[in-house]
Design a protein around this motif. Structure first.
Motif, PDB file in Angstrom:
ATOM      1  N   VAL A  76       0.841  -1.207   0.000  1.00  0.00           N
ATOM      2  CA  VAL A  76       0.000   0.000   0.000  1.00  0.00           C
ATOM      3  C   VAL A  76       0.873   1.254   0.000  1.00  0.00           C
ATOM      4  N   LYS A  77       1.998   1.168   0.667  1.00  0.00           N
ATOM      5  CA  LYS A  77       2.901   2.316   0.721  1.00  0.00           C
ATOM      6  C   LYS A  77       3.424   2.647  -0.683  1.00  0.00           C
ATOM      7  N   SER A  78       3.697   1.603  -1.449  1.00  0.00           N
ATOM      8  CA  SER A  78       4.225   1.811  -2.791  1.00  0.00           C
ATOM      9  C   SER A  78       3.130   2.204  -3.778  1.00  0.00           C
ATOM     10  N   GLY A  79       1.879   2.070  -3.351  1.00  0.00           N
ATOM     11  CA  GLY A  79       0.770   2.415  -4.242  1.00  0.00           C
ATOM     12  C   GLY A  79       0.370   1.276  -5.166  1.00  0.00           C
ATOM     13  N   GLU A  80       0.951   0.132  -4.959  1.00  0.00           N
ATOM     14  CA  GLU A  80       0.661  -1.015  -5.831  1.00  0.00           C
ATOM     15  C   GLU A  80      -0.802  -1.463  -5.696  1.00  0.00           C
ATOM     16  N   VAL A  81      -1.290  -1.482  -4.463  1.00  0.00           N
ATOM     17  CA  VAL A  81      -2.707  -1.801  -4.220  1.00  0.00           C
ATOM     18  C   VAL A  81      -3.271  -0.777  -3.241  1.00  0.00           C
ATOM     19  N   GLU A  82      -4.615  -0.642  -3.266  1.00  0.00           N
ATOM     20  CA  GLU A  82      -5.232   0.353  -2.385  1.00  0.00           C
ATOM     21  C   GLU A  82      -5.281  -0.138  -0.932  1.00  0.00           C
ATOM     22  N   TYR A  83      -5.695  -1.395  -0.779  1.00  0.00           N
ATOM     23  CA  TYR A  83      -5.731  -2.001   0.555  1.00  0.00           C
ATOM     24  C   TYR A  83      -5.097  -3.383   0.490  1.00  0.00           C
ATOM     25  N   ALA A  84      -4.434  -3.759   1.556  1.00  0.00           N
ATOM     26  CA  ALA A  84      -3.847  -5.104   1.632  1.00  0.00           C
ATOM     27  C   ALA A  84      -3.958  -5.595   3.067  1.00  0.00           C
ATOM     28  N   MET A  85      -4.168  -6.902   3.194  1.00  0.00           N
ATOM     29  CA  MET A  85      -4.391  -7.452   4.534  1.00  0.00           C
ATOM     30  C   MET A  85      -3.313  -8.446   4.927  1.00  0.00           C
ATOM     31  N   GLY A  86      -2.835  -8.314   6.147  1.00  0.00           N
ATOM     32  CA  GLY A  86      -1.906  -9.289   6.704  1.00  0.00           C
ATOM     33  C   GLY A  86      -2.555  -9.943   7.912  1.00  0.00           C
ATOM     34  N   ILE A  87      -2.492 -11.277   7.951  1.00  0.00           N
ATOM     35  CA  ILE A  87      -3.133 -12.023   9.048  1.00  0.00           C
ATOM     36  C   ILE A  87      -2.121 -12.974   9.662  1.00  0.00           C
ATOM     37  N   GLY A  88      -2.103 -13.021  10.979  1.00  0.00           N
ATOM     38  CA  GLY A  88      -1.308 -14.027  11.678  1.00  0.00           C
ATOM     39  C   GLY A  88      -2.267 -14.890  12.466  1.00  0.00           C
ATOM     40  N   SER A  89      -2.223 -16.191  12.243  1.00  0.00           N
ATOM     41  CA  SER A  89      -3.238 -17.055  12.830  1.00  0.00           C
ATOM     42  C   SER A  89      -2.675 -18.452  12.986  1.00  0.00           C
ATOM     43  N   ASP A  90      -2.986 -19.103  14.093  1.00  0.00           N
ATOM     44  CA  ASP A  90      -2.489 -20.466  14.283  1.00  0.00           C
ATOM     45  C   ASP A  90      -3.401 -21.281  15.170  1.00  0.00           C
ATOM     46  N   THR A  91      -3.427 -22.575  14.889  1.00  0.00           N
ATOM     47  CA  THR A  91      -3.954 -23.549  15.848  1.00  0.00           C
ATOM     48  C   THR A  91      -2.713 -24.384  16.190  1.00  0.00           C
ATOM     49  N   SER A  92      -1.939 -23.832  17.092  1.00  0.00           N
ATOM     50  CA  SER A  92      -0.572 -24.317  17.318  1.00  0.00           C
ATOM     51  C   SER A  92      -0.532 -25.760  17.787  1.00  0.00           C
ATOM     52  N   GLN A  93       0.497 -26.441  17.367  1.00  0.00           N
ATOM     53  CA  GLN A  93       0.700 -27.830  17.755  1.00  0.00           C
ATOM     54  C   GLN A  93       1.814 -27.939  18.782  1.00  0.00           C
ATOM     55  N   GLY A  94       1.572 -28.734  19.785  1.00  0.00           N
ATOM     56  CA  GLY A  94       2.622 -29.079  20.731  1.00  0.00           C
ATOM     57  C   GLY A  94       2.500 -30.561  20.977  1.00  0.00           C
TER      58      GLY A  94
END
Lengths: 385, 130, 350
Positions: C126-144
């Motif tokens: 978005v900073k570069s103007g390549e896209v208007e909006y962009a989404m980043g997601i961090g998500s886990d169903t962590s394994q131990g």
């Protein structure tokens, strides 16, 4: 259109028939019906069966049954309308005979349900619900009827005990039926304390998994009169109606519109009022179903099915006996066979051949057979001449 | 039955609750249909609201194939805020909390999978307020 | 200036307490709780996975952003528990929020910093103007692995951040990443559970790389710890981030809002993103936030955010992180937990 009569009936015992295959069951019931009618040849065969593919890995059973009954090359066809497949088989046969296409037609119903596991049977039955919008979400048939029960209890104050009373009454009747799968007396307490299946329905609110078959032979009324072997049973109405197969798409979850529609048309066709019917065999696949059916058929007012059952209206010695055979609940529910087994019971009663469970008043009766959660309903009115 | 084509075909309504409104009589259909009960074949796109209330319910204790691990689970018919109805599971709900009138919100959940190695089918479930 | 225009969290309702796990393995619960500084962890329901958690977090972010899904030009989901080994998670998120078909999508992995990687890429686009909006997601169903120390902490949850240029609620003031090739924690192809280097994961991995990230970004931004109202670091347990904070000169006060791990557990790729979402739920215009993730293998992504006057307008538009975490959790016994997590060997259904 020609009037149509029933001249022969037959059925297997209902239950876990480990030694009988799908075709064995159908042929046994059919041979009994042919013997009862005194015919050794039929002009056509209609087999009602819900899911031979899922329960027995077999489709194309119209031809299979015609062949194994020694009647090939007569036309044989399977019809399907979920648990109303049996009723649909009779209605289809009636169309053949009434139209003049055939004279003597065998209408049979069969289901072989115990060759698969319980989970597979539950899955197979659930295919009668809307696959994409009901079954997909994990709902079962007990679950759908349980939701009708919850809604009925909430809307009309129907009691848990009223549901149980349907099962108690039908088991009382089934106790006297030698073909019935579960010939045992049960109490309201036993029903309420039995294993939970889909709240509020418990195992004793549910019809069982059953193997079995039933068959009837029909022919033009005039032909039947000439045979004069046994009392002639005339089919005075045969109706069928549909509704959304998805329960949630109905305006009123507790109202079986297809049954109401088919019953109203049947009374008109037979030229009778509900009060002129002596008794009925109805589709009590779950206890709540019988309560809703009584209302939809106009036997009681909306919301009063539970109360009427509690007050004994539908008992064998009541004003309007319902399910003298034991119903699906006690007699068993091999889904495709059920609609024909209902006719078997009515003819037996109308002929006065019901032995210990013979009703005093049995001149005219109604059979109501229902598919899915009420997406289809078939009604027949029979009378003895 | 879960296959790749079935999963894909159902994506718009299972993922986004895409319904349709009859252009003639205004009746809402979920899932979309080709013809309205009024006879019209023209529809406008319409998204169902995500809030509603339970109008009837049950607890499935004997589950069909593929759902055994989740039993017992709650199910109900949910009337959404616009009057549309859906049948679905009521997730994260203790059976004793079920009642007619229970307020719920639609959430995205896994519904079924085609065995351990097959495709996963996602869709909507209703969830009561925590 | 580019930054976050919408954010959203999701945490499942189920929890299991440290005591419940410890009793099965004959472990001493009080010492685990003290050592890890965590009391319980979230558990995904049997119908939840990284796709469903990412979708709900993304929906919350979209509710706050109030923009049409069709304007989202890129979606990145970082996780180490994507439901499919091959087939993206992000495409499902894109379908649900209506970002199809005009959208770039990719799933990311870099142990626990996969989520902040998505934020980094979305921000850059978005900073570069390549896209208007962009989404980043961090998500886990962590394994131990059962019986492993990780079993006490491996949790489920995720957070989504929609980046854009208009109506920014938290500007990205500075970004810095730090990495080296360090095998402190890994999971080989086809293996169920990750393995780790025990005590090697401390000084050589977590502390080295978080320090590298934080010191690097402070140098780049010419800032000091006291410049920030809030700080949030990757939180595999309660002890590591608090020790790191102390070593770097951050106070308990700065750390407490973003420290969810004592009752959430370690949500891996969701850990520092969820901490950030909890901070954004509370922060006021002008507040500065320092975030530093950590991913084994190993590296860190650090961000400095400044909250704007837009933030208070969106905070109440979706459910808050703490509401998910604190409201009426449902505690599982160990048997139900292992059933939910599919650790029981069964017959194949016929």
């Amino acid at each position: 259109m020609r009037d149509v009569a029933i001249i022969g009936i037959g059925m297997t015992d209902f239950g876990e028939m480990w030694n009988d295959s799908l075709r064995d069951l159908f042929v046994k019931a059919s041979l009994e019906a042919m013997d009862d009618a005194g015919v050794d040849h039929i002009d056509g065969l209609v087999a009602g069966c819900m899911s031979p593919g899922l329960f027995a890995g077999q489709e194309h059973i119209g031809s299979l049954m015609a062949d194994y009954l020694g009647q090939a090359p007569i036309p044989g066809v399977r019809v399907e309308s979920a648990c109303a497949s049996g009723g649909m088989a009779l209605r289809t046969g009636i169309a053949y005979v009434a139209s003049g296409m055939h004279n003597v037609v065998l209408c049979g119903g069969v289901e072989k349900m115990t060759d698969v596991s319980g989970a597979q049977a539950t899955y197979a039955l659930a295919t009668a619900a809307d696959q994409d919008y009901e079954a997909f979400h994990g709902v079962t048939f007990p679950g759908l009827y349980a939701m009708m029960a919850t809604a009925h209890m909430h809307k009309y104050g129907t009691k848990r005990e009223d549901l149980a009373q349907v099962a108690v009454k039908n088991h009382d009747n089934g106790l006297l039926n030698p073909h019935a799968q579960y010939r045992m007396k049960i109490t309201v307490e036993q029903v309420i304390n039995s294993v939970k299946v889909a709240d509020p329905l418990n195992i004793l609110d549910c019809s069982p998994i059953t193997d079995g078959a039933a068959a009837v032979i029909i022919c033009p009324l005039e032909m039947a009169k000439k045979m004069k072997k046994k009392p002639v049973v005339k089919i005075s109405a045969s109706t069928h109606a549909t509704d959304t197969i998805a329960l949630h798409q109905r305006d009123d979850i507790t109202w079986l519109k297809s049954t109401a529609e088919a019953a109203a048309k049947a009374y008109k066709m037979a030229g009778v009022k509900p009060e002129q019917i002596d008794f009925a065999e109805v589709h009590d696949c779950f206890t709540i179903a019988e309560i809703c059916v009584l209302e939809a058929m106009g036997i009681v007012k909306k919301g009063e099915g539970g109360k009427a059952t509690r007050e004994g209206l539908t008992a064998r010695d009541g004003k309007f006996p319902v399910n003298p055979s034991g119903g699906l609940k006690s007699k068993g529910h091999p889904v495709g066979a059920t609609g024909i087994a209902q006719i078997h019971e009515i003819v037996t009663q109308l002929r006065g051949e019901a032995g210990r469970r013979q009703l005093k008043r049995a001149r005219r009766a109604l059979a109501q057979n229902m598919g899915g959660s009420g997406g289809s309903a078939v009604v027949h009115i029979l009378e003895v001449l | 039955m879960i296959t790749p084509a079935i999963v894909r075909r159902n994506t718009p309504h299972r993922y986004r609750m895409e319904a349709q409104k009859c252009a003639a009589c205004g009746k809402v259909f979920f899932p979309p249909r080709l013809v309205c009960t009024c006879g019209s074949r023209k529809f406008k796109a319409y998204a169902l609201p995500s809030e509603g209330k339970v109008i009837t319910h049950t607890v499935i204790r004997t589950a069909p194939r593929g759902f055994g691990d989740e039993a017992p689970y709650c199910m109900g018919i949910v009337e959404l805020k616009d009057g549309s109805r859906v049948l679905c599971q009521i997730a994260d709900c203790e059976p004793h909390r079920l009642k007619v009138g229970l307020q719920v919100t639609i959430e995205f959940r896994k519904i079924q999978e085609a065995g351990e190695s097959g495709v996963i089918a996602y869709g909507y479930k209703a969830v009561p307020e925590r | 200036m580019a930054g976050i225009v919408g954010y959203g969290a999701y945490i499942p309702r189920y929890r299991i307490k440290v005591e419940e796990i410890a009793k099965v393995w004959g472990a001493d619960a009080p010492s685990f709780k003290k050592g890890l500084m965590l009391r319980e962890k979230s558990v995904p329901g049997p119908d939840q996975d990284v796709i469903t958690i990412s979708v709900e977090a993304a929906r919350n972010a979209m509710k706050r952003a109030g923009v049409s899904g069709a304007k989202v030009g890129a979606i990145y989901v970082g996780s180490e528990s994507h439901p499919y080994a091959v087939k993206p998670t992000g495409t499902a998120v894109a379908e649900v929020i209506g970002a199809v078909n005009d959208c770039h999508c990719a799933d990311l992995s870099f142990a626990c910093k996969a989520g902040s990687e998505g934020m980094f890429l979305a921000y850059g686009l978005v900073k570069s103007g390549e896209v208007e909006y962009a989404m980043g997601i961090g998500s886990d169903t962590s394994q131990g692995a059962p019986g492993d120390a990780l079993e006490y902490s491996a949790a489920a949850g995720g957070a989504a951040f929609l980046m854009g240029l208009k109506n920014v609620v938290a500007e990205v003031e500075c970004q810095y990443s730090f990495m080296s090739d360090t095998p402190d924690f890994w999971r080989r192809e086809y293996m169920h559970y990750p393995r780790h280097g025990g005590r090697f994961t401390g000084d050589m991995a977590y502390f080295k790389h978080v320090r590298g990230g934080v010191e690097g970004i402070l140098k780049k931004a010419k800032g000091k710890p006291r410049d920030f109202k809030y700080a949030v670091f990757h939180q595999p347990n309660g002890k590591f981030p608090m020790k790191m904070a102390k070593d770097l000169g951050f106070s308990d006060e700065q750390m407490k809002t973003g420290l969810l791990v004592p009752t959430l557990g370690n949500t891996y790729s969701g850990a520092s993103p969820l901490g950030l979402s909890a901070i954004l739920d509370e922060a006021k215009p002008g507040d500065r936030i320092l975030m530093c993730s950590f991913g084994s293998g190993a590296g860190s992504d650090a961000f400095i955010f400044t909250c704007t006057r837009e933030l208070p307008k969106v905070q109440g538009k979706a459910k808050k992180t703490r509401d998910y975490l604190d409201t009426n959790p449902f505690y599982l016994d160990y048997g139900t937990y292992v059933k939910f997590r599919r650790k029981i060997r069964k017959n194949v259904e016929d």
